[in-house]
Design a protein around this motif. Structure first.
Motif, PDB file in Angstrom:
ATOM      1  N   VAL A  62       0.826  -1.213   0.000  1.00 26.47           N
ATOM      2  CA  VAL A  62       0.000   0.000   0.000  1.00 26.47           C
ATOM      3  C   VAL A  62       0.862   1.265   0.000  1.00 26.47           C
ATOM      4  N   LYS A  63       1.963   1.236   0.753  1.00 25.99           N
ATOM      5  CA  LYS A  63       2.845   2.406   0.824  1.00 25.99           C
ATOM      6  C   LYS A  63       4.251   1.997   0.379  1.00 25.99           C
ATOM      7  N   LEU A  64       4.800   2.745  -0.598  1.00 23.68           N
ATOM      8  CA  LEU A  64       6.121   2.444  -1.152  1.00 23.68           C
ATOM      9  C   LEU A  64       6.994   3.686  -1.053  1.00 23.68           C
ATOM     10  N   ASP A  65       8.129   3.561  -0.371  1.00 21.16           N
ATOM     11  CA  ASP A  65       9.059   4.674  -0.159  1.00 21.16           C
ATOM     12  C   ASP A  65      10.365   4.381  -0.899  1.00 21.16           C
ATOM     13  N   LEU A  66      10.617   5.102  -1.988  1.00 23.10           N
ATOM     14  CA  LEU A  66      11.825   4.910  -2.808  1.00 23.10           C
ATOM     15  C   LEU A  66      12.713   6.153  -2.784  1.00 23.10           C
ATOM     16  N   ARG A  67      12.653   6.905  -1.713  1.00 24.96           N
ATOM     17  CA  ARG A  67      13.446   8.134  -1.618  1.00 24.96           C
ATOM     18  C   ARG A  67      14.942   7.888  -1.813  1.00 24.96           C
ATOM     19  N   SER A  68      15.610   8.913  -2.355  1.00 29.37           N
ATOM     20  CA  SER A  68      17.076   8.967  -2.410  1.00 29.37           C
ATOM     21  C   SER A  68      17.673   7.773  -3.141  1.00 29.37           C
ATOM     22  N   ASN A  69      17.163   7.477  -4.322  1.00 34.57           N
ATOM     23  CA  ASN A  69      17.758   6.480  -5.193  1.00 34.57           C
ATOM     24  C   ASN A  69      18.192   7.159  -6.494  1.00 34.57           C
ATOM     25  N   ASN A  70      18.458   6.370  -7.518  1.00 30.41           N
ATOM     26  CA  ASN A  70      18.991   6.921  -8.762  1.00 30.41           C
ATOM     27  C   ASN A  70      18.190   6.415  -9.961  1.00 30.41           C
ATOM     28  N   LEU A  71      16.886   6.640  -9.913  1.00 30.75           N
ATOM     29  CA  LEU A  71      15.990   6.082 -10.939  1.00 30.75           C
ATOM     30  C   LEU A  71      16.129   6.788 -12.285  1.00 30.75           C
ATOM     31  N   GLN A  72      16.381   8.078 -12.276  1.00 26.57           N
ATOM     32  CA  GLN A  72      16.619   8.908 -13.465  1.00 26.57           C
ATOM     33  C   GLN A  72      15.422   8.995 -14.411  1.00 26.57           C
ATOM     34  N   GLU A  73      14.833   7.861 -14.780  1.00 21.62           N
ATOM     35  CA  GLU A  73      13.698   7.887 -15.701  1.00 21.62           C
ATOM     36  C   GLU A  73      12.647   6.883 -15.256  1.00 21.62           C
ATOM     37  N   LEU A  74      11.380   7.313 -15.284  1.00 22.87           N
ATOM     38  CA  LEU A  74      10.294   6.401 -14.946  1.00 22.87           C
ATOM     39  C   LEU A  74       9.679   5.897 -16.258  1.00 22.87           C
ATOM     40  N   PRO A  75       9.903   4.627 -16.605  1.00 26.35           N
ATOM     41  CA  PRO A  75       9.396   4.111 -17.874  1.00 26.35           C
ATOM     42  C   PRO A  75       7.902   3.824 -17.821  1.00 26.35           C
ATOM     43  N   ARG A  76       7.338   3.539 -18.953  1.00 24.65           N
ATOM     44  CA  ARG A  76       5.931   3.187 -19.041  1.00 24.65           C
ATOM     45  C   ARG A  76       5.672   1.918 -18.228  1.00 24.65           C
ATOM     46  N   GLY A  77       4.621   1.942 -17.429  1.00 25.08           N
ATOM     47  CA  GLY A  77       4.265   0.778 -16.618  1.00 25.08           C
ATOM     48  C   GLY A  77       5.238   0.486 -15.498  1.00 25.08           C
ATOM     49  N   ALA A  78       5.901   1.523 -14.985  1.00 31.04           N
ATOM     50  CA  ALA A  78       6.914   1.325 -13.936  1.00 31.04           C
ATOM     51  C   ALA A  78       6.341   0.680 -12.681  1.00 31.04           C
TER      52      ALA A  78
END
Length: 779
Positions: A62-78
């Motif tokens: 229900v809750k997702l915390d992805l702070r302070s990472n290096n994702l750079q781009e959010l692709p389709r259907g991430a």
């Protein structure tokens, strides 16, 4: 052992076995670098340098915390595998682009945080799928364009934060689709123009924040569309005048016009704001004010910080306030006998002008002064001219020639122009006296103009210029007289050029300089003779990020009021303690991404009375003296040392004012030498994440979770000064900057919690463990 006890024991073993059998399958659903709570259905993967959304997150999260990472781009259907999310935090993930359909499966999300990323354009399909979203944070990005239809899918959004971005213009229907919006935050951008239909369709908006922008006039047409707004913050915009019927907002109750440049306010300016109860015009240039027509419920009028002259011209306002029960805030600036007297306390009869005879003498003297140039009997009407291939808005006092292919600075701008936008042309060279007749210009944009040379006195005559943008050009040096004739210049942007030296001599003619941006240049040293700090007595903020600075001479930072200094992503090998000794009022210092491996004793002692925020992330720091932070006490509120090579830390207990601490990604040695840190962590109310790197058997565990400290005694802890021989240092290209301060902002509390005492009988524990193992095998 009786039968009942045997049955209970057998039952307990069976339960343990069932739990053990179930653990592998549960663990498989939690990504290796993350922490998961199956009862609260939450997953946290904070600061793990992830480059993609983990594919093994449990579907029911229900809750997702992805702070302070290096994702750079959010692709389709991430987020296709987590359709039940309601809260998603993507703060500080170096996100540059959100592709179409990235959030398409997240129809249940109500909270999305994309703050502190690098997003520059909001595309039409960026937020497609977020049909339940109520709160969206896009602050501290690089947003400079909102494409039509960007928010059409967000019909339930209540709050949109777009503060601290690079918006210059809001087009018509930019926020179409926000059918439930209550608060729109556009503070701290570079807005200088709003299209007439910029806020059309925002029928539910109650609060609008437009403070800290570059609006030269009140955007009456755009504001007329906001029928329900009750609070409007326009403070910190360079407006000079508010004309008749400027504010036409039927339900407005609170209006903030403070810290602007207001010299006059029409008595009819608020005639169409009948419900206004609080008006703040503090810290402007108003000498007097007439009674305001329109507001019938005004209870407070704040005139603090204005040069109000308490004579007969102020009597009507004072009488109007007395009759209407309006509280006047502020004091008289003159005449001498009423100086500093509260406006509310001055009686109307005390507001007097000089006698008619005295005034007649003054008038005769003025006539004598003006005999040589008598005024014309009739003022001829003149047709307003505009340079070819430019657009001139005389009402807004705004001229733009942006991106029109000009190779020379155009001439013939309207004399009342206050904002002049010439960015994205091809000037190459700016000769002397390039801007005749522009004495009223407050803000000048010359970004991306391929300028490689500016001749002396190029800006001569621009006596009211406050903002000058010369970012992203090809400047390699600046002549001493470059900025001559701009005595009021306050904000100077020179980032993204090729300057090899600090342009100290060019700044010598800028006594009002307050903020200086020099990021992304090629400055390698800061010399005492080059800064001419005495010529810039008001300099408060200096940004030198991403240069090649390897040395700073003592006295080079001798700006008496300097409060913010960013030296991150340079080539410093040591803390510049001597140089900092001159910056006695420094509150914020960033040294992140320099190759500083050793921080010696008393490194920040010169700043002990002023420093509030200290950032030392990703420096390759291996050792710190136990006295490295000596002198920094309750005043320090933020300390980050993320992504270093520290195994030990100095005692942080004297830093009782800390609200933000980031110690992540350091291979701390979890033995008794770290006992002071563990005790400190137990005795503060904020969450501090620190991970063990040594010894090997507990690597990766949180310092707060390991039990090794329970066996430490006072005698076993002997703090020693950490001295290390300097190693040969190779300058490395700085890594991408991570976040500053990701800790929870709370205040420390006094020590109360005690560490658990070591067990008195470890042999019994070992025997009991062996018995349990044998019993399981028997079962």
């Amino acid at each position: 052992m009786n039968i009942n006890m045997k049955m209970d024991f057998s039952s307990s073993l069976t339960s343990l076995l069932l739990l053990a059998l179930s653990l592998p399958s549960e663990a498989g659903k939690c990504p290796r670098l993350c922490s998961c709570d199956s009862t609260k259905l939450t997953v946290a993967c904070v600061g793990k340098n992830l480059t993609e959304v983990p594919p093994t997150i449990d579907e029911i999260t229900v809750k997702l915390d992805l702070r302070s990472n290096n994702l750079q781009e959010l692709p389709r259907g991430a987020f296709m595998l987590t359709p039940y999310l309601t809260h998603l935090n993507l703060q500080r993930c170096n996100i540059v682009k959100v592709k179409e359909g990235a959030f398409r499966t997240l129809g249940r999300v109500v909270f999305l945080n994309l703050a502190y990323n690098k997003i520059d354009i909001l595309y039409q399909e960026s937020f497609d799928g977020l049909s339940s979203l109520k709160e969206l944070h896009l602050d501290h990005n690089r947003v400079e364009e909102i494409q039509p239809g960007a928010f059409t899918q967000l019909g339930f959004l209540n709050m949109l934060a777009l503060t601290h971005n690079q918006l210059v213009y809001i087009p018509n229907m930019a926020f179409q689709g926000l059918n439930s919006i209550k608060w729109l935050r556009l503070s701290h951008n570079s807005l200088n123009n709003l299209a007439p239909e910029a806020f059309a369709s925002l029928f539910t908006l109650i609060r609008l924040s437009l403070d800290h922008n570059e609006l030269q006039f009140f955007p009456t047409q755009a504001m007329n569309r906001l029928r329900e707004v009750t609070r409007l913050d326009m403070s910190h915009n360079p407006m000079i005048y508010l004309g008749e019927e400027s504010v036409s907002m039927a339900k407005l109750t609170h209006l903030y016009l403070d810290h602007m440049s207001l010299q006059d306010l029409s008595d009819q300016a608020l005639s169409d704001a009948p419900l206004l109860s609080h008006l703040d015009v503090s810290f402007n240039q108003l000498r007097y004010l007439e009674p305001l027509s329109g507001p019938k419920q005004l209870g407070s009028l704040n005139l603090t910080g204005n040069p109000v002259y308490c004579n007969c011209y102020m009597r009507p306002l004072r009488e109007w306030a007395r009759v209407g029960g309006v509280k006047l805030l502020g004091v008289c600036a003159g005449p001498p006998h009423l100086s500093d007297e509260p406006l509310q306390a001055v009686a109307p009869m005390d507001l007097r002008c000089r006698s008619r005879g005295e005034m007649l003498v003054d008038e005769l003297e003025k006539e004598d002064e003006n005999t040589e140039s008598p005024p014309p009997t009739a003022k001829p009407k003149q047709k307003v001219k505009c340079p070819v291939n430019c657009e001139c808005n005389t009402e807004a006092q705004h001229v733009t020639c942006e991106g029109r292919g000009h190779t020379k600075v155009p001439r013939g701008f309207p004399t009342k122009t206050q904002l002049l936008d010439l960015r994205s042309n091809h000037f190459h060279n700016v000769p002397a006296s390039s801007f005749p007749g522009t004495s009223q210009v407050v803000s000048l944009h010359l970004e991306f103009c391929k300028i490689h040379q500016i001749e002396g006195s190029a800006f001569q005559g621009m006596k009211n210029l406050l903002y000058l943008y010369l970012s992203d050009n090809d400047l390699t040096s600046l002549a001493p007289g470059t900025f001559a004739g701009t005595p009021e210049l306050t904000y100077l942007h020179l980032e993204g050029n090729r300057l090899a030296q600090f342009p100290g001599s060019a700044l010598a003619v800028l006594p009002s300089l307050f903020v200086l941006h020099l990021e992304r240049n090629s400055i390698s040293t800061l010399q005492h003779t080059g800064l001419l700090s005495s010529s810039s007595p008001k300099l408060k903020e200096l940004y030198l990020t991403n240069n090649t600075i390897a040395s700073i001479a003592k006295g080079a930072l001798g700006f008496s009021f300097l409060g913010t200094l960013h030296l991150d992503a340079n080539q410093l090998l040591d803390i510049p303690t001597q140089a900092l000794s001159e910056a006695s009022n420094l509150e914020e210092l960033s040294l992140s991404q320099n190759s500083i491996r050793w921080v010696g004793p008393n490194a920040f002692q010169p700043l002990s009375q002023s420093l509030k925020r200290l950032y030392m992330d990703q420096m390759g720091m291996e050792k710190m003296s136990k006295d490295a932070l000596a002198g920094l006490g309750p005043g320090l509120t933020a300390l980050t040392m993320r992504g270093n090579l520290l195994e030990e830390l100095p005692d942080l207990s004297p830093l009782t004012g800390l609200e933000v601490v980031d110690l992540q990604d350091n291979p701390l040695r979890c033995d008794c030498s770290l006992l002071p840190l563990r005790r400190w962590m137990d005795n503060v109310s904020m969450e501090v994440t620190a991970i063990c790197g040594h010894p090997a058997e507990i690597r990766g565990q949180k310092v707060k979770d390991v039990l090794v400290f329970s066996s430490c005694s006072e005698e076993s802890f002997h703090p020693k000064e950490m001295v290390v021989a300097p190693r040969p240092r190779k300058l490395k290209k700085p890594k991408p900057n991570l976040s500053k301060g990701s800790g929870v902002k709370t205040r420390p509390v006094k020590p109360k919690v005690k560490l658990p005492k070591p067990s008195k009988n470890k042999t019994q524990i070992k025997l009991l463990s062996k018995t349990m193992i044998k019993s399981k095998k028997a079962v």
